[in-house]
Design an enzyme around this catalytic site. Sequence first.
Site, PDB file in Angstrom:
ATOM      1  N   HIS A 122      56.048  72.757  -6.847  1.00 57.08           N
ATOM      2  CA  HIS A 122      54.787  73.036  -7.538  1.00 57.08           C
ATOM      3  C   HIS A 122      54.071  74.145  -6.760  1.00 57.08           C
ATOM      4  O   HIS A 122      54.229  74.255  -5.537  1.00 57.08           O
ATOM      5  CB  HIS A 122      53.963  71.731  -7.501  1.00 57.08           C
ATOM      6  N   ASP A 202      56.087  66.263  -0.465  1.00 53.62           N
ATOM      7  CA  ASP A 202      55.087  66.265  -1.532  1.00 53.62           C
ATOM      8  C   ASP A 202      55.400  65.067  -2.432  1.00 53.62           C
ATOM      9  O   ASP A 202      56.367  65.091  -3.201  1.00 53.62           O
ATOM     10  CB  ASP A 202      55.179  67.591  -2.299  1.00 53.62           C
ATOM     11  N   GLN A 205      54.372  63.190  -7.344  1.00 55.28           N
ATOM     12  CA  GLN A 205      54.994  62.601  -8.538  1.00 55.28           C
ATOM     13  C   GLN A 205      55.713  61.285  -8.253  1.00 55.28           C
ATOM     14  O   GLN A 205      56.191  60.643  -9.173  1.00 55.28           O
ATOM     15  CB  GLN A 205      55.989  63.589  -9.172  1.00 55.28           C
ATOM     16  N   LYS A 228      47.063  60.497  -9.883  1.00 59.17           N
ATOM     17  CA  LYS A 228      48.346  60.307 -10.575  1.00 59.17           C
ATOM     18  C   LYS A 228      48.875  58.886 -10.408  1.00 59.17           C
ATOM     19  O   LYS A 228      49.987  58.573 -10.822  1.00 59.17           O
ATOM     20  CB  LYS A 228      49.374  61.300 -10.038  1.00 59.17           C
ATOM     21  N   CYS A 368      53.003  74.825 -13.396  1.00 59.35           N
ATOM     22  CA  CYS A 368      52.740  75.312 -12.027  1.00 59.35           C
ATOM     23  C   CYS A 368      54.042  75.517 -11.273  1.00 59.35           C
ATOM     24  O   CYS A 368      54.190  75.090 -10.116  1.00 59.35           O
ATOM     25  CB  CYS A 368      51.817  74.365 -11.263  1.00 59.35           C
TER      26      CYS A 368
END
Length: 411
Positions: A122, A202, A205, A228, A368
């Site tokens: 991203h 990261d 998600q 999220k 993104c």
Amino acid sequence: MSSLARTRADFPTLHQNVGPHPLVYLDNAATSHKPRAVIDALARYYECDNSNVHRGLHALSMRATDGFDAARARAAKFINAADPAEIVFTRGTTESINLVAQSWGAANLRPGDVILITEMEHHSNLVPWQQIAQRTGATLRYVPVAGENAQHGLDLDALDKLLTPEVKIFAFTHISNTLGTINPAADLCARARKAGALTLLDAAQSIGHEPLDVRAIGCDFLAFSGHKMCGPTGIGVLYGRRELLDAMTPWQSGGGMIANVEYFNTTYKPSPERFEAGTPDVSGAIGLHAAMDYLDALGRPLIAAHDSALAAQARAALAELPGIRILGPLQNSKRSGLVSFAFKDVHAHDIVTFADQDGIALRGGHHCNQPLMRKLGLPSTTRASFYVYNTPEEIDILIKSLRKILKFFGS
Ligand code: PMP
């Protein structure tokens, strides 16, 4: 009532119509909805405890401080960090990554060093590294994604070749928000560690979808966002191993993060306070605490199984549609709860706009992830992303709507 119906009943926003149609919310990779428990925790804080933290000696301030500190301890437990001091509250994944790039990166990178990321990052795990590479003279390199439609995921042979002694940090996404690929985080961290590089994961998600254990994964830093994972917007976490955080200098300064201030000199508190200048997002942290409790009460392994079963159902049904190109891995075990696809003759923005008229919330665009889309030769894709409250029937509604849209465009 089935357990899925009970879960849906926890989310007030789901129970509305968009025009004449019941809402079908399939944009969970962008943000999730919030259960009543989180909304109530936020309301309770503002109705009962609202106060500034740390510097107050009155009842409300002490209650707010207790709530804020308890949220930090809860976040540590949620990812199995060794110590709550390893949890820095930020505004979200983006700010967490910027913090590492600006603080650790500025102090530790110099010309000749390499920052390694991947082609599926991203922009928030790409642009901060681009900027710090430009500032420090370090070189930015990318692990390629392989296979038509990026179906094979990261090229691990290329990764091993790229992991030279010059690599100081390897920052990569756990789950691609564009492809749905689940990267083998523990294996990738082990490869990087063997090569002497630090790792940043990261987890934007993955955090709300599956159990995460930073010690089992072996990452040095981990970044995620509350919104999220059923939590509020505006709150997120940077996890960092304690000795790394304590050796890093603050990237922002002001109140709350100092030990002692003289007119011309300042000493700082240890981590995590040294990275939390100014009044923190107290209500956000308290809401995040409630979200973590909520997800663990449902059971994160069950959430992961639910989401990937829906994604598998969607993928199989989508594959029947004419002119479709589905991105990401073919094997269900390598794919998360999202499916990204493109049609030969219909732009993703048209798909999303027309699906909205059937009450379906999708996302269309470059997600993104512009360099990857360029590599794949696509201007955009449509993404359907599933979460704990989505149902198999909603996928049927999606497919019916897509068939109608394709027919309208003559496909
Ligand atoms: N990384 C990934 C993989 C993401 O999907 C997102 C959000 N789309 C981010 C980082 C950025 O998260 P936030 O906007 O909450 O900072």
